[in-house]
Write an enzyme that holds these catalytic residues in place. Sequence first.
Site, PDB file in Angstrom:
ATOM      1  N   ASP A 237      35.897  15.086 -67.565  1.00 50.59           N
ATOM      2  CA  ASP A 237      34.451  15.299 -67.705  1.00 50.59           C
ATOM      3  C   ASP A 237      33.754  14.000 -68.144  1.00 50.59           C
ATOM      4  OD1 ASP A 237      32.047  16.672 -67.813  1.00 50.59           O
ATOM      5  OD2 ASP A 237      32.800  18.272 -69.104  1.00 50.59           O
TER       6      ASP A 237
ATOM      7  N   ASP B 129      27.262  22.930 -63.108  1.00 53.31           N
ATOM      8  CA  ASP B 129      27.511  23.809 -64.256  1.00 53.31           C
ATOM      9  C   ASP B 129      26.917  25.193 -64.064  1.00 53.31           C
ATOM     10  OD1 ASP B 129      29.139  22.391 -65.830  1.00 53.31           O
ATOM     11  OD2 ASP B 129      27.635  21.718 -67.264  1.00 53.31           O
TER      12      ASP B 129
HETATM   13  C1  DGJ Z   1      30.326  20.062 -68.965  1.00 55.11           C
HETATM   14  C2  DGJ Z   1      31.129  20.700 -67.863  1.00 55.11           C
HETATM   15  O1  DGJ Z   1      30.470  20.592 -66.656  1.00 55.11           O
HETATM   16  C3  DGJ Z   1      31.438  22.141 -68.262  1.00 55.11           C
HETATM   17  O2  DGJ Z   1      32.108  22.786 -67.208  1.00 55.11           O
HETATM   18  C4  DGJ Z   1      32.260  22.124 -69.508  1.00 55.11           C
HETATM   19  O3  DGJ Z   1      33.506  21.505 -69.241  1.00 55.11           O
HETATM   20  C5  DGJ Z   1      31.522  21.384 -70.608  1.00 55.11           C
HETATM   21  N1  DGJ Z   1      31.082  20.085 -70.190  1.00 55.11           N
HETATM   22  C6  DGJ Z   1      32.399  21.243 -71.828  1.00 55.11           C
HETATM   23  O4  DGJ Z   1      31.844  20.460 -72.788  1.00 55.11           O
END
Ligand code: DGJ
Length: 706
Positions: free
Chosen positions: A446, A510
Site C-alpha cells: 500500500d 477503495d
Molecule cells: C488503503 C487501502 O486501499 C485499503 O484497502 C486498506 O488497505 C487501507 N489502506 C489500510 O490502511
Amino acid sequence: LDETEYLVTTLRLRNGGCSLVLAIDDSRVSILHWGADFTGGIPDVGDLAPARAISSHDVVVQCELLPSASAGWTGTPGLQGHRSGRDFSPRLRVTDVDESADATAVTIVCTDDDAGIAVTSRLELGVHGLLRMRHDLANTGQTPYQLDSLALSLPVPPRATELLDLTGRWARERQPQRTPFNFGRWARGERRGRTGHDSSVLFAAGTPGFASRTGEVWAVHLGWSSNHELAAERVPDGRALLSGAELFAPGELVLEPGSAYATPWLYAAYSADGLDGITAAFHGWLRARPEHPRTPRPVGINTWEAVYFDQDLETLAELAVAAAAVGVERFVVDDGWFLGRRTDQAGLGDWTVDPDVWPNGLTPLIDSVHELGMEFGLWVEPEMINTVSNAARAHPEWIAGPGPHDPILWRHQHVLDLTDDAAWRHVYSALDALLSKNAIDYLKWDHNRDLADMGHRGRGSAHSQMLAVYRLIDELRRAHPGVEIESCSSGGARVDLGILERTDRVWASDTNDALERQTIQRWTEVVLPPEIVGAHIGPPTSHTTGRTHSLWFRGITALFAHLGIEWDIRNLPESETRELSTLVSLYKEHRSMLHTGTLVRADLADPTRSLYGVVSPDGSEALLAYVALATSAAETPGFVRIPGLVAERDYSVTVISGEEADVYLEAAAPPWVSSGIAASGAFLGTVGLPFPILNPEKAILIRLVS
Ligand code: DGJ
C-alpha cells in the site's frame, strides 16, 4: 545541407496490424505515420514533404521523434535542458540506426556534440500492434547538464479531433472526460509523487464520436508511478501529437558529465475499431509478458472492511473458516498487525509483528489458513513512516522533506526517504525478515499519501525516490520469487505499467460500492486485463457511499475482474452464504475464459444501460453482464445487439440470474430470458435480442455457447 531534400531514408516497423514509418537522414528522425498497417511500398519521401505555410520557416518538417525548435517545431520542445542557460536548443544529428531483422524494433542514436548530449531512442512495435518507446539521454559534455523535460511523443493525423482522458479522486478513480482537440495544449499533469487517483491511465485522440466499437483511436499510456504529464498538442501548421513525460521539480535532475537519464516507457496503441481495439492491444501485449500471472487467479478475502484494526487470532481464524467454507483461496490480513498499529496514527516504519495483538506471532493464523487450503497474504506500506514509531524516534532524518520547512502530514504519516541508503536497508531487511520467517504467499503493498513537496536534503527527489521503490520491490522479488505482490495506493492511486512490471495485481479502488465499481473497472480495464484488477464483494451497505446493493449485483460486478471478498462473513444468514458460494463457484467456473478472452463493450444508445463481457479467444463461448446503472427514460430497451461474437457460429443464449428481484423479470421479460434461444453470431450482432427491463442497480448475466 539542402533543406528541401533532407528526407532520404524510410524505415518501417510492422506488427499486429500497425505500422510506424520513420523518415531518417543524418540531420533528423521524423515520424511519417503511426497507425493502420497498409500494403505496398512507400513513395519517395522527398515527394511527401508537407505543404509549407506561407509565413513560416523555409524548412518543411514532419513531426520529429524529438520535436525541436531547431527544426521549426513551435510547440513544446521534446527535450528541454541547459547548462546554466546555455545549450538550450539542441540540434541532434543521427549517428546510428539499428533495426531488428524482423522489422519490429529499432534503436536510433542522435547526438549534438556542440550541446554535449546524446539521445538513444528505442522503439518496439509488439504483438497486437502495441508500440512502446523510450529515450535515454547522456551528458557527453564537460559540465553538469540540467534536464527539465524529456518527452516521448507520437503524431496523430488532423482527423483526430476529439480527446478522451481519465480523471478521478479517492474512491472514484478513472472517470472519463472528453474535450475537443483544439489548437493549443491539453495537459494532464500529476505532481503527487505517485501515479494518482486522478491520473489518466489512458490518454486518447480519435475521430469524431469514437466509442467502444467505432471510430479511429490513437492512445498512449506512460509506464511511470510518480510525477508525470500526458499532453495533446496541436499547432497551426497542421501537426498534432500525443506525448508523455516525467515531471521534475525545479533543478531536480542534473546530469553530471558521463551520466544519463532514461525516460519511462511510453506505450501506444492504434485502433480502427474504437476503444475495444485499444484494449485488445494492451491486454494482448500484457498477457504475452513472461511475468504475467497465468495461474488461476485465486478468490481472496481481505480483512479491511471486515474488521479494520480489530484484529486478533480468534476473530481472524473464525473468518478464515467462514471464508474457506464459501470457496475462498487466499486470506489477506490487512493493516493493523504490526508494532503499535492500533489506529492509523502509529506504527508505520516498524515492520515487526505486534506481540500485544499476536503474542505467538502470525504463525498460528498462517498455519490455520494454510491448513484450510488457502494462501496467506499480508498488508504492508513500506514507503511510509509515522512519527509515532521506533523508526522515526531513532531516525528522524529518514522523514523525507523539502527542507528547510517541514513536510505536511497526510493520514498522520510522512514519506520514508528511501533515497537514504540506511532507510532503504532498514525497510529491505525488515521485509526480507518478515518474508523469511513467515510462510507468506502474497503482499498487499500500500501507499497512502501523495508525495507533494518531496525532497532530499533540500532538492526535489521524487524521481530518485521512485527508482528506490522500484529497486526495493525488485530486490525483494528476487529474494522471494514465490511471493505475489499487489499494488495498492489508497485504493487505485498506483495503477500504471511501471509498477506492473514488478507487481501482479492492482487494487482498483477503495470503494466496494458495485455501482461506482461499474465505471471504475470499465476504465481501469481499458488498459489492464481483468485478471490483474482487484474487485471485492463488500458488505451489503457500502462503507464508502452508504448505498445498499444486492449480493447478486455486487457479485456480478466483481466477476469481471480478479474477484475477492471484503466483508465480515462469519455470521451470514444461510441464504447469503449459499448465494456467496454460488458466485464464487461461478467465478471459478469461468475465470479461465474471463482471464484470457477478449473484453467487449457494446455502444448502447441508452446511457443508463451497459452491456459488456468477455468472448473466448476462439469465439466459442462468452459471458456478458447487462447492467442497469439508473432508471431509464425508455419503458423497454428494445433490441440490443451483442458485440464481439463470431458471425458464422451458432450460439445458444441463456440468462444466468440469481436473486429474487429477477422474478419480476421473468414475468415481464421477453420469452428467451427464461427459455433461452439459439441464434447465429451474425443475427445477434446485427439484429440483436429484445432485452428485459431491469430495475436500477441490477444486473443479469448472459451466457453464450457455440
Ligand atoms: C488503503 C487501502 O486501499 C485499503 O484497502 C486498506 O488497505 C487501507 N489502506 C489500510 O490502511
